[in-house]
Design an enzyme around this catalytic site. Structure first.
Site, short mmCIF file in Angstrom:
data_model
loop_
_atom_site.label_atom_id
_atom_site.label_comp_id
_atom_site.label_asym_id
_atom_site.label_seq_id
_atom_site.Cartn_x
_atom_site.Cartn_y
_atom_site.Cartn_z
N LYS A 280 0.83 -1.19 0.00
CA LYS A 280 0.00 0.00 0.00
C LYS A 280 0.87 1.25 0.00
O LYS A 280 1.86 1.33 0.71
CB LYS A 280 -0.91 0.01 1.24
CG LYS A 280 -2.26 -0.62 1.03
CD LYS A 280 -3.17 -0.34 2.20
CE LYS A 280 -4.58 -0.86 1.92
NZ LYS A 280 -5.50 -0.56 3.04
N GLU A 365 -19.89 -7.18 9.05
CA GLU A 365 -20.96 -6.50 9.77
C GLU A 365 -21.99 -7.45 10.34
O GLU A 365 -22.53 -7.22 11.43
CB GLU A 365 -21.64 -5.48 8.84
CG GLU A 365 -20.79 -4.27 8.51
CD GLU A 365 -19.79 -4.51 7.40
OE1 GLU A 365 -18.98 -3.59 7.12
OE2 GLU A 365 -19.81 -5.61 6.79
N ARG A 393 -25.78 -4.05 5.74
CA ARG A 393 -25.30 -5.40 5.50
C ARG A 393 -25.68 -6.35 6.62
O ARG A 393 -25.63 -7.57 6.44
CB ARG A 393 -23.77 -5.37 5.31
CG ARG A 393 -23.33 -4.66 4.05
CD ARG A 393 -21.87 -4.24 4.10
NE ARG A 393 -20.95 -5.36 4.18
CZ ARG A 393 -20.32 -5.89 3.14
NH1 ARG A 393 -20.52 -5.42 1.93
NH2 ARG A 393 -19.48 -6.88 3.30
#
Length: 625
Positions: A280, A365, A393
């Site tokens: 990243k 979630e 979700r």
């Protein structure tokens, strides 16, 4: 510049190896330059430059289909597919989205924005391709973080059923694997997918299966021996044991290695997972050192990576962060749960102070909600901190595991309402509609920073499922003179007059205050009520307003279907009251990306737009009356 030669999707295939390496550097410079002005997702995009380039070279796009999980790392894909010149308006209203969007380009084949979805979408597309007898490749890209989501494992479990080529790319930007293990795997995988090996394996299996009695036992024995060796040497055995061919790990910044592994992946008949290691923030030191700060960032100074404008005023997230720590210091039963968003949801201080009472469940979630139900059943007070758009979700878990049992779970719903540049997939505009339809649920929205503190205290002391929704951005600090105690299902009167009543909630209370001042300047008598509760609605207060107001204007930053306003309008109609009702809410639809203040004007929920609607409706009432 090499990048200037990339005008159409096929241009990258004309470059040699040296030019490809130059292009990768130029793309990174381009992304840093553009995002430093517009803001956007930087670290993840810098990490997938070579990976994206390799996929554009190895596959025949748009005939072949790339599906990006989440999709905020698709900027290089947009550059290479002809949208380079649109980056000055990235994530601006009317400009290109920060996520894949089918309406934007034929190279974006599936709209994404939430995590852990690309494998399911790709697998479904692959099954559809085979049913229709079509011939193209499907490549689903998924991150290592997204593999914490259960939906990804459901797709992996199903992926073994497909017998034609389906490529999954695991973009791993966190896991560390030593060089010798990686080298051994690269060697083994090149052998396992070579034409000679693949054909030999088929021939041996087919021949042995024709032998009566002994063929299948021999095949089983060979597989067991082979698997025993793989368990020692190959880190991808989880996938292999599920029936998915595993290739990798491969250096995600080596275009030659990537092209080689993709050619191998194309030969596999069935599901194949290509494990790619990336970094990243690659190529930009501030993002490499602190990738979490450059996941999603506003305009920044390229020289040092420091944001150009940082408000010193506290956000609603800051207010929540401070107060949940204070409450947890007093109440040892409070625990906090987040789905991979400890920083975004303001739980870093809580995590530091109460590490045993803090749970980051990853991008999961559904698990977050049901595990909170378990914590509540065990006698604790769980506070589930989730963005509004992500909470949807876990809808079934809220219905079945929390509300059905009437468990005391507190939902701290951040980013409720319009959020701006992330667009349709991230606007938090549906939570009111889906939460208020659930029995036993209580939902309130504070008018300002001070009331958020009171609302959290109310929610902690409450007995049953309760949610507090609050918007993104600077916490409103006006109206502090109105500080009545929060009582279950009760609103509060802020200004009490007659003629027109503004019945507002949450972020719209400040808009109602501004609207009142504009109406007063035109000679109107105007009351303002802070509804406080989406559920239960204070219908006693509504009855009171009906007695001396010709018009009640409901004001909320949520969609009209299932809204507070709809319920109040139906209630007044059933009461056969002479008071007219004007509903101010968001339209029944998805809201695209753009600056929040601009979106409020476009959607006509800002004070000037509402003023016009109120004046028009009041004039109509006078004419009819």
């Amino acid at each position: 510049m090499i990048l200037e030669r990339i005008e159409k999707p096929s241009d990258i295939k004309k470059l040699n190896k040296k030019e490809l390496n130059i292009l990768a550097r130029e793309i990174r410079d381009f992304l840093i330059e553009k995002i430093s002005v517009t803001g956007g997702h930087l670290a993840g995009n810098l990490g997938v430059v070579e990976l994206t380039m390799a996929m554009h070279i190895a596959f025949d796009l748009p005939k072949d289909k790339i599906i990006w999980d989440v999709g905020h790392q698709s900027y290089t894909h947009k550059i290479l597919s002809g949208r380079k010149n649109a980056f000055d308006n990235l994530r601006k209203f009317g400009g290109i989205s920060g996520f894949p969007k089918t309406s934007e380009s034929k190279f974006d084949v599936f709209n994404t924005g939430h995590s852990s979805t690309s494998l399911s979408a790709g697998l479904g597309m692959a099954f559809g391709r085979d049913i229709k007898g079509e011939n193209y490749r499907i490549i689903s890209v998924i991150g290592d973080g997204a593999l914490t989501g259960g939906m990804a494992y459901e797709a992996l479990n199903n992926a073994v059923q497909i017998k034609t080529n389906f490529i999954m790319v695991l973009n791993d930007n966190d896991m560390s694997i030593s060089k010798n293990v990686g080298g051994m795997n690269e060697y083994l995988n090149s052998i396992r997918t070579a034409d000679g090996y693949t054909n030999l394996k088929k021939m041996v299996n087919n021949s042995l299966e024709r032998l009566p009695y002994i063929g299948k036992p021999i095949i089983k024995s060979i597989k067991q021996t082979k698997n025993g060796i793989k368990q020692i040497l190959i880190p991808g055995m989880l996938f292999e044991n599920m029936g998915i061919t595993y290739l990798g790990p491969v250096d995600g910044h080596n275009i030659t290695a990537l092209l080689r592994v993709f050619e191998e992946a194309k030969k596999v008949e069935g599901s194949v997972l290509v494990h790619v290691l990336t970094k990243k923030g690659k190529g930009y030191t501030p993002a490499e050192k602190h990738p979490e700060n450059f996941h999603g960032i506003g305009a920044f100074d390229i020289a040092n990576g420091i944001p150009k404008s940082v408000s010193k005023k506290p956000t609603y997230t800051d207010v929540f962060s401070k107060n949940i720590v204070e409450l947890a210091t007093e109440n040892k039963n409070i625990v906090a749960i987040t789905a991979a968003m400890p920083e975004g949801c303001g739980l870093l201080e809580f995590k530091d102070k109460f590490p045993r009472r803090f749970f980051d469940v990853g991008i999961a979630e559904q698990h977050a909600v049901t595990s909170a139900a378990g914590l509540a059943a065990a006698g604790l007070t769980p506070v589930v901190c989730i963005y509004s758009s992500f909470l949807q979700r876990g809808f079934d878990q809220i219905v079945h595991d929390v509300c059905l049992q009437n468990l005391h779970v507190v939902f701290a719903i951040d980013r409720a309402g319009l959020v701006g540049a992330d667009g349709e997939t991230h606007q938090g505009i549906f939570d009111v509609s889906f939460l208020t339809c659930i029995p036993n649920m209580t939902l309130l929205a504070p008018k300002n920073a001070k009331e958020l503190k009171s609302a959290l205290k109310f929610a902690i002391d409450f007995d049953g499922p309760v949610a507090v929704r609050y918007p993104r951005g600077i916490a409103y600090d006006s109206l502090n003179e109105f500080e009545s105690k929060i009582e279950f299902g009760k609103g509060e009167m802020l200004f009490e007059e007659s003629d027109i009543a503004l019945f507002a909630i949450g972020s719209m209370v400040s808009t109602a205050k501004n609207l009142r001042e504009k109406l007063k300047s035109r000679g109107f008598n105007v009351s303002v009520a802070n509804a406080r509760f989406f559920k239960p609605i204070d219908f006693e207060l509504v009855d009171k307003l009906c007695k001396n107001h010709k018009l009640i204007v409901t004001m909320e930053e949520s969609v009209i279907n299932g809204s507070m306003g709809e319920k109040i309008k139906a209630y007044i109609k059933d009461k056969d009251c002479n008071t007219d009702v004007l509903n101010i809410a968001l339209p029944d639809g998805y809201v695209e990306h753009g600056d929040v203040s601009l979106l409020r004007k476009k959607l006509e929920i800002d004070s000037d737009s509402v003023l016009k609607k109120v004046l028009d409706r009041y004039e109509k009432i006078k004419d009819e009356g």
